[in-house]
Each structure stands twice: as C-alpha cells, then as structure tokens.
Design a protein around this motif. Sequence first.
Motif, PDB file in Angstrom:
ATOM      1  N   HIS A 160      34.978  34.722  50.076  1.00 59.15           N
ATOM      2  CA  HIS A 160      35.935  34.616  48.815  1.00 59.15           C
ATOM      3  C   HIS A 160      35.208  35.204  47.778  1.00 59.15           C
ATOM      4  O   HIS A 160      36.046  34.314  46.517  1.00 59.15           O
ATOM      5  CB  HIS A 160      36.707  33.661  49.052  1.00 59.15           C
ATOM      6  N   ILE A 161      34.562  35.952  48.089  1.00 58.32           N
ATOM      7  CA  ILE A 161      33.648  36.334  46.137  1.00 58.32           C
ATOM      8  C   ILE A 161      34.188  37.252  46.003  1.00 58.32           C
ATOM      9  O   ILE A 161      35.215  38.217  45.942  1.00 58.32           O
ATOM     10  CB  ILE A 161      32.370  36.871  46.794  1.00 58.32           C
ATOM     11  N   MET A 162      34.256  37.250  44.364  1.00 59.98           N
ATOM     12  CA  MET A 162      34.921  38.500  43.533  1.00 59.98           C
ATOM     13  C   MET A 162      34.196  39.363  44.167  1.00 59.98           C
ATOM     14  O   MET A 162      33.394  39.610  43.881  1.00 59.98           O
ATOM     15  CB  MET A 162      35.576  38.239  42.333  1.00 59.98           C
ATOM     16  N   VAL A 163      35.318  40.867  44.585  1.00 60.80           N
ATOM     17  CA  VAL A 163      34.652  42.226  44.863  1.00 60.80           C
ATOM     18  C   VAL A 163      35.664  43.486  44.094  1.00 60.80           C
ATOM     19  O   VAL A 163      36.590  42.818  43.331  1.00 60.80           O
ATOM     20  CB  VAL A 163      35.239  42.607  45.999  1.00 60.80           C
ATOM     21  N   MET A 164      34.699  43.532  42.852  1.00 60.29           N
ATOM     22  CA  MET A 164      34.974  44.818  41.692  1.00 60.29           C
ATOM     23  C   MET A 164      34.078  46.135  41.693  1.00 60.29           C
ATOM     24  O   MET A 164      32.757  45.936  42.106  1.00 60.29           O
ATOM     25  CB  MET A 164      34.419  43.739  40.781  1.00 60.29           C
ATOM     26  N   VAL A 188      37.592  50.508  38.064  1.00 59.00           N
ATOM     27  CA  VAL A 188      38.095  49.392  37.384  1.00 59.00           C
ATOM     28  C   VAL A 188      37.930  50.429  35.692  1.00 59.00           C
ATOM     29  O   VAL A 188      39.564  50.566  34.896  1.00 59.00           O
ATOM     30  CB  VAL A 188      37.862  48.484  37.031  1.00 59.00           C
ATOM     31  N   PHE A 189      37.329  51.235  35.182  1.00 57.48           N
ATOM     32  CA  PHE A 189      37.411  51.429  33.774  1.00 57.48           C
ATOM     33  C   PHE A 189      37.930  51.997  33.866  1.00 57.48           C
ATOM     34  O   PHE A 189      39.003  52.967  33.253  1.00 57.48           O
ATOM     35  CB  PHE A 189      35.275  51.439  33.692  1.00 57.48           C
ATOM     36  N   ARG A 190      37.756  52.991  34.836  1.00 58.17           N
ATOM     37  CA  ARG A 190      38.635  53.976  34.982  1.00 58.17           C
ATOM     38  C   ARG A 190      39.694  54.312  35.360  1.00 58.17           C
ATOM     39  O   ARG A 190      40.295  54.727  33.872  1.00 58.17           O
ATOM     40  CB  ARG A 190      38.253  55.718  36.030  1.00 58.17           C
ATOM     41  N   MET A 191      40.341  53.539  35.775  1.00 58.70           N
ATOM     42  CA  MET A 191      42.022  53.238  36.039  1.00 58.70           C
ATOM     43  C   MET A 191      42.282  52.323  35.225  1.00 58.70           C
ATOM     44  O   MET A 191      43.522  52.881  34.498  1.00 58.70           O
ATOM     45  CB  MET A 191      41.552  52.581  38.108  1.00 58.70           C
ATOM     46  N   ALA A 192      41.883  51.803  34.146  1.00 53.91           N
ATOM     47  CA  ALA A 192      42.768  50.757  33.377  1.00 53.91           C
ATOM     48  C   ALA A 192      42.475  51.698  31.888  1.00 53.91           C
ATOM     49  O   ALA A 192      43.906  51.771  31.625  1.00 53.91           O
ATOM     50  CB  ALA A 192      41.442  49.754  32.814  1.00 53.91           C
ATOM     51  N   GLY A 251      44.996  45.428  35.860  1.00 56.62           N
ATOM     52  CA  GLY A 251      43.948  44.535  36.366  1.00 56.62           C
ATOM     53  C   GLY A 251      44.428  44.716  38.486  1.00 56.62           C
ATOM     54  O   GLY A 251      45.464  45.475  38.717  1.00 56.62           O
ATOM     55  N   ALA A 252      44.147  44.522  38.827  1.00 58.35           N
ATOM     56  CA  ALA A 252      43.890  44.048  40.320  1.00 58.35           C
ATOM     57  C   ALA A 252      45.619  44.183  40.968  1.00 58.35           C
ATOM     58  O   ALA A 252      46.327  43.969  40.314  1.00 58.35           O
ATOM     59  CB  ALA A 252      43.849  43.066  41.169  1.00 58.35           C
ATOM     60  N   GLY A 253      45.678  45.393  41.464  1.00 59.73           N
ATOM     61  CA  GLY A 253      46.861  46.071  42.389  1.00 59.73           C
ATOM     62  C   GLY A 253      46.731  47.277  43.020  1.00 59.73           C
ATOM     63  O   GLY A 253      46.677  47.202  44.002  1.00 59.73           O
ATOM     64  N   PHE A 254      46.524  48.386  41.830  1.00 55.71           N
ATOM     65  CA  PHE A 254      45.935  48.629  40.686  1.00 55.71           C
ATOM     66  C   PHE A 254      47.397  48.463  40.435  1.00 55.71           C
ATOM     67  O   PHE A 254      48.287  48.974  39.541  1.00 55.71           O
ATOM     68  CB  PHE A 254      44.854  49.379  40.371  1.00 55.71           C
ATOM     69  N   THR A 255      47.323  47.506  38.913  1.00 59.45           N
ATOM     70  CA  THR A 255      48.710  47.104  38.230  1.00 59.45           C
ATOM     71  C   THR A 255      48.037  47.589  36.352  1.00 59.45           C
ATOM     72  O   THR A 255      47.299  47.005  35.913  1.00 59.45           O
ATOM     73  CB  THR A 255      49.301  45.835  38.759  1.00 59.45           C
ATOM     74  N   THR A 256      49.001  48.043  36.218  1.00 56.66           N
ATOM     75  CA  THR A 256      49.613  48.393  34.837  1.00 56.66           C
ATOM     76  C   THR A 256      51.091  47.255  34.071  1.00 56.66           C
ATOM     77  O   THR A 256      51.880  47.874  34.404  1.00 56.66           O
ATOM     78  CB  THR A 256      49.089  50.172  33.929  1.00 56.66           C
TER      79      THR A 256
END
Length: 316
Positions: free
Chosen positions: A202-206, A211-215, A304-309
Amino acid sequence: MKIIGTGSALPKKVVTNDMLKEFFDTSDEWIRTRTGIETRRIMTDECLLDLATTACKRAIEAAGICPEELDYIVCSNVSNNYVYPTLSSMVQGAIGATCPCIDLRNACAGYVYALDVADMYLQTRRANKILVLAAEEPTRFCHWEQRETSVLFGDGAGAVVVEKGDGFLGSKMTTVSNTEVLYQRKRLESTPFEVEGTYIDHIMVMNGREVFRMAVSGCSSEISHLLQDHNLKTSDIKYFILHQANMRIISGIQQHLDAKTEQCPTTVQKYGNTSSASMVILFDELVRANKIQRGDLLVFSGFGAGFTTGSCIVRY
Ligand code: COA
C-alpha cells in the motif's frame, strides 16, 4: 454559481527541508531546486476533521450564512483515514448543518471536479447554497523512508460557499487512463480464501518525471482550449490558481500559457503539495489579502492520479 465565502486551515507544525534530514538522506538544496518547496505543514495533535471543520466555519462566516442554510456539502478528499463514512458527513455534524453530503475521490484534481458538481446542482435548481470543501492529509500516505515522495507533501483544508449566480463560465475535465504513473492501493484484510502471493502493498507509487510531463502538458492544453472556447486571452485572467504540487510544474504551465509570473500565485513553497486542498487554500489566501476583487476572472486548474486534469473559469 457565485462564490460568497472562503476559508482555509493548516496544521500548526512547520517542517523545514532541513528537519527532514533526520529521517532520510536529503538536502534543502535538492528539495528547493527540484520542487521549490521550503517548508510544509504537518499534523501533530490535530486531526483532519479539525482542519476541515475550521476551514468550513471560516467560509460560512465569510459568506454570512448559517450552517442550516446549506443544502448540500461536496467534499474532495482521498486521504481521510476513514474509508467510510465520508468526511463530508463528519463535517456536516461538526458545523451543525443538516443537508445531504457527498465525497468525491478524484485525487489532487478533485477540487475542480467538486466545483463542477456544485455548479450542476445549482444550475438544475436542486440546491441554493452549497459548501464545497477539500481536506487532505497526504503526509499520512507517504512511506517515511521513501524520500522521493515524503518531501513533496503537506496537510491542509480549504472551503468555499457558493450560491446561484453567473460566476462559473465553464469547465473542461479530462481523464486519460494511465493508472501506473501515480497510485496507491489501500490495505485490505486477509480472507481465509486468499491465495498465497496475493498480498497487496500500500505504498505510494509515483513516476515523478512522467507525472511532471503529463501535468504540464495536460493542464496547459486544457486551459488553452478553455480560454479559446470562451474567447478569452491569457491576459484577461487575473490569476491562474494552479494545483500547488511543484514550482517547476507551475512555471512550465505559465510558460505554455505565456502568462506573467504574477498571474500564477503560489503557496507551494510554504505548504508543499496539499493534494486537492492546495488550490482552495491559495484562493482563500488571495481573497483574504484583498488581492481578488469582484469581477476578476480566475482559472482553477489541477492534475492528479488517474491521470486526471480539470480546469474551470470563474468570475469572482
Ligand atoms: N533528496 C535527495 N535525493 C533524492 C530525493 C530527495 N528527497 N528524492 C530522490 N532523490 C534522488 C533519486 O534517488 C535519484 O537519484 P539517482 O539519480 O542517483 O537514482 C535522483 O534524486 C532523481 O533526481 P532527478 O531525476 O533529477 O529528479 P527529478 O528532477 O525528476 O525530480 C521530482 C523528482 C519527484 C521532484 C519531480 O519528478 C516531480 O516533482 N515530479 C512531479 C511529482 C508530483 O507533483 N507528484 C504529485 C502529483 S499530484
């Protein structure tokens, strides 16, 4: 929708980058240059409900209404330690409201989705006054030996009260199913029927770089399309209130939009990434500092996660 009151609340404990060196190998220089974060607020003897309740009471007071006048509460939240009941049900009791409540779990972009849902309730005349809040404790999601995530987050809550009006010009929401770049599974109980080897961590995976690029690309293109759809230019917008995850992501979006630095205010250096609460905490600070006047055009945009904007244009 018209925003009639704002509020926010943060834990009292200020944690500097240097203080984190006690827990893992890191440096102030690494954190500042990669993220822009200098300090963050982390809960000690508070709980998330305290922060959420304080933020909501401040928003209700600023709106000049009684909690009994609310006829819906929409809450963006992923990091509450209760799977159920919803955080909004707990807040409802704590503030003395009597209306129905719903929590939305759309990770860090959740606040824009919550505003969008609130606007739909107002437009369809199913509610007259709605409390829209976001409250998050992402520091409790971090594995505190995992330095690449633990340095990024902080805790906090923010809220607005909205009523019928013409201040929600439009929104654009995007989900690109990419569940690998950022996820966290919850801890489930074992069953006597479980097959060996099905344990789920259950550890956060990032994947920080992805994430930076998609954001940057997701928020920039969503905001550009939204402005175009409403015949607006970057210069028409007083503030772009962006998800406060990383100073470099904010600068990247600013450059894509050709916006001025002063159009993209920040709190990430002080509070870190407070997940879906970050935009509304920043918004409340701007309102309380009299930096936003009635009639100003604002863009909210989160990822954020999803990836959602999710992005929307609001006339304050
Ligand atoms: N302190 C010191 N070193 C660290 C560190 C820390 N806290 N965390 C990671 N490192 C190390 C890594 O182990 C790695 O070392 P290696 O190259 O020897 O393996 C190196 O730093 C990685 O550095 P780099 O690749 O330059 O990192 P980066 O520029 O991609 O920055 C992030 C990393 C996480 C700051 C950046 O990718 C980011 O902000 N991504 C977005 C994350 C985000 O916003 N998530 C929330 C979304 S809602």
